[in-house]
Motif scaffolding. Structure first.
Motif, PDB file in Angstrom:
ATOM      1  N   ASN A 137      -8.826   9.541   1.433  1.00 16.54           N
ATOM      2  CA  ASN A 137      -8.715   8.906   0.131  1.00 16.54           C
ATOM      3  C   ASN A 137      -9.672   7.550   0.475  1.00 16.54           C
ATOM      4  OD1 ASN A 137      -7.346  10.945  -1.079  1.00 16.54           O
ATOM      5  ND2 ASN A 137      -5.633   9.948  -0.528  1.00 16.54           N
ATOM      6  N   MET A 138     -10.198   7.661   1.747  1.00 17.26           N
ATOM      7  CA  MET A 138     -11.233   6.214   1.810  1.00 17.26           C
ATOM      8  C   MET A 138     -10.454   5.016   1.947  1.00 17.26           C
ATOM      9  SD  MET A 138     -13.947   7.432   2.668  1.00 17.26           S
ATOM     10  CE  MET A 138     -15.072   6.044   2.844  1.00 17.26           C
ATOM     11  N   ARG A 139      -9.099   5.097   2.119  1.00 14.94           N
ATOM     12  CA  ARG A 139      -8.289   3.906   2.457  1.00 14.94           C
ATOM     13  C   ARG A 139      -8.439   3.587   3.914  1.00 14.94           C
ATOM     14  NH1 ARG A 139      -2.808   6.357  -0.022  1.00 14.94           N
ATOM     15  NH2 ARG A 139      -3.395   7.852   1.418  1.00 14.94           N
ATOM     16  N   MET A 140      -8.396   2.109   4.161  1.00 21.84           N
ATOM     17  CA  MET A 140      -8.554   1.787   5.272  1.00 21.84           C
ATOM     18  C   MET A 140      -7.279   1.760   6.060  1.00 21.84           C
ATOM     19  SD  MET A 140     -10.412  -1.695   6.744  1.00 21.84           S
ATOM     20  CE  MET A 140     -11.897  -1.247   6.366  1.00 21.84           C
ATOM     21  N   LEU A 141      -7.194   2.084   7.360  1.00 24.65           N
ATOM     22  CA  LEU A 141      -6.007   2.386   8.098  1.00 24.65           C
ATOM     23  C   LEU A 141      -6.180   1.640   9.435  1.00 24.65           C
ATOM     24  CD1 LEU A 141      -5.089   5.906   7.754  1.00 24.65           C
ATOM     25  CD2 LEU A 141      -4.065   3.974   6.217  1.00 24.65           C
ATOM     26  N   ASN A 157      -4.706  -2.978   2.231  1.00 17.69           N
ATOM     27  CA  ASN A 157      -4.978  -2.898   0.662  1.00 17.69           C
ATOM     28  C   ASN A 157      -6.448  -3.390   0.505  1.00 17.69           C
ATOM     29  OD1 ASN A 157      -5.180  -4.211  -1.950  1.00 17.69           O
ATOM     30  ND2 ASN A 157      -2.851  -4.163  -1.887  1.00 17.69           N
ATOM     31  N   ARG A 158      -6.949  -2.789  -0.561  1.00 20.50           N
ATOM     32  CA  ARG A 158      -8.053  -2.776  -0.885  1.00 20.50           C
ATOM     33  C   ARG A 158      -8.718  -4.068  -1.442  1.00 20.50           C
ATOM     34  NH1 ARG A 158      -8.782   1.180  -6.183  1.00 20.50           N
ATOM     35  NH2 ARG A 158      -7.005  -0.018  -7.216  1.00 20.50           N
ATOM     36  N   SER A 159      -7.971  -5.028  -1.605  1.00 17.62           N
ATOM     37  CA  SER A 159      -8.397  -6.204  -2.295  1.00 17.62           C
ATOM     38  C   SER A 159      -8.380  -7.321  -0.999  1.00 17.62           C
ATOM     39  CB  SER A 159      -7.381  -6.853  -3.308  1.00 17.62           C
ATOM     40  OG  SER A 159      -6.053  -6.949  -2.797  1.00 17.62           O
TER      41      SER A 159
END
Length: 62
Positions: free
Chosen positions: A25-29, A41-43
């Protein structure tokens, strides 16, 4: 420079990061050396990238 905020309630020690990856989901881990996985968190993603880049450059120059 060792800590960076990755969510409203979490500071991450940049020295403990083993690798960083994107999920489906293109979340950074952030994968930590102790096996934990932290979602960035994307922000806070831009700030995290800046700190990680500076840390990596600093580490390579030593």
């Amino acid at each position: 420079m060792g800590f960076v905020r990755v969510s409203k309630s979490l500071l991450l020690n940049i020295n403990k990061v083993d690798k960083v990856a994107m999920d489906l989901n293109m979340r950074m881990l952030a994968y930590l050396k102790n096996g934990e996985i932290i979602q960035i968190n994307r922000s806070y993603k831009k700030q995290f990238n800046q700190v990680l880049t500076a840390y990596t450059e600093r580490k390579e120059s030593q």
